[in-house]
Design a protein around this motif. Structure first.
Motif, mmCIF file in Angstrom:
data_model
loop_
_atom_site.group_PDB
_atom_site.id
_atom_site.type_symbol
_atom_site.label_atom_id
_atom_site.label_comp_id
_atom_site.label_asym_id
_atom_site.label_seq_id
_atom_site.Cartn_x
_atom_site.Cartn_y
_atom_site.Cartn_z
ATOM 1 N N LEU A 134 -11.924 -4.946 9.754
ATOM 2 C CA LEU A 134 -11.000 -4.068 9.959
ATOM 3 C C LEU A 134 -11.857 -2.775 9.904
ATOM 4 O O LEU A 134 -12.427 -2.464 8.836
ATOM 5 C CB LEU A 134 -10.017 -4.075 8.663
ATOM 6 C CG LEU A 134 -8.679 -3.194 8.739
ATOM 7 C CD1 LEU A 134 -7.836 -3.625 10.163
ATOM 8 C CD2 LEU A 134 -8.090 -3.174 7.457
ATOM 9 N N VAL A 148 -1.781 -12.266 10.530
ATOM 10 C CA VAL A 148 -2.449 -12.195 9.133
ATOM 11 C C VAL A 148 -1.874 -12.703 8.111
ATOM 12 O O VAL A 148 -0.665 -13.618 8.176
ATOM 13 C CB VAL A 148 -2.176 -10.393 8.847
ATOM 14 C CG1 VAL A 148 -3.007 -9.693 9.622
ATOM 15 C CG2 VAL A 148 -0.714 -10.097 8.574
ATOM 16 N N ASP A 162 -1.774 -10.350 3.045
ATOM 17 C CA ASP A 162 -2.212 -9.225 3.560
ATOM 18 C C ASP A 162 -1.126 -8.295 3.531
ATOM 19 O O ASP A 162 -1.233 -6.787 3.751
ATOM 20 C CB ASP A 162 -2.687 -9.308 4.992
ATOM 21 C CG ASP A 162 -4.022 -10.134 4.842
ATOM 22 O OD1 ASP A 162 -4.870 -9.821 4.152
ATOM 23 O OD2 ASP A 162 -4.491 -10.726 6.162
ATOM 24 N N TRP A 206 -0.983 -2.600 9.987
ATOM 25 C CA TRP A 206 -1.579 -3.831 10.698
ATOM 26 C C TRP A 206 -0.849 -3.671 12.107
ATOM 27 O O TRP A 206 -1.095 -4.151 13.217
ATOM 28 C CB TRP A 206 -1.164 -5.296 9.935
ATOM 29 C CG TRP A 206 -2.193 -5.638 9.134
ATOM 30 C CD1 TRP A 206 -2.023 -5.510 7.601
ATOM 31 C CD2 TRP A 206 -3.494 -6.022 9.212
ATOM 32 N NE1 TRP A 206 -3.169 -6.043 7.141
ATOM 33 C CE2 TRP A 206 -4.159 -6.110 8.018
ATOM 34 C CE3 TRP A 206 -4.169 -6.216 10.329
ATOM 35 C CZ2 TRP A 206 -5.287 -6.507 7.878
ATOM 36 C CZ3 TRP A 206 -5.450 -6.777 10.298
ATOM 37 C CH2 TRP A 206 -6.135 -6.969 9.035
#
Length: 113
Positions: A43, A107, A111, A61
């Motif tokens: 990330l 994810v 998360d 996200w």
């Protein structure tokens, strides 16, 4: 009691440092293997900092994946208003809702929690 060995403190500290180094190398190797297997992803730091700073994981996200709230709603089956409320922190979302969002964002539920 078993056999014992006495060594100087300096030697003990040197051995501890070597053991820590080996542990770090093993952790690094596990991380590289997880990336190669597609079990984990990198990330960019800008997004990681946003998560660390406490910004909504759903928003971070979603934006990282390049999705609008409407697109995420369509992909997840979660109402766009619910997504807005979760991202703004006015609602937390049920486990089922977060699971749908996590699946759509690719994810883990952890998360987003």
């Amino acid at each position: 009691m078993g056999e014992m060995v006495s060594i100087p403190v300096e030697e003990y500290q040197r051995l501890l440092a070597i053991a820590e180094g080996v542990s770090d190398v093993l952790a690094y190797n596990r991380a590289i293997e997880a990336l190669a297997a597609g079990e984990d992803e990198l990330l960019p730091s800008a997004f990681a900092h946003r998560l660390i700073d406490g910004e909504s994981p759903v928003r971070v996200w979603r934006e990282y994946r390049g999705l609008t709230q409407v697109a995420l709603a369509e992909m997840s089956g979660v109402n766009r208003v619910q997504i807005t409320n979760i991202e703004s922190g006015t609602k937390t979302g049920s486990v089922e809702t977060l699971r749908k969002l996590a699946d759509a964002l690719r994810v883990s539920l952890d998360d987003l929690a």
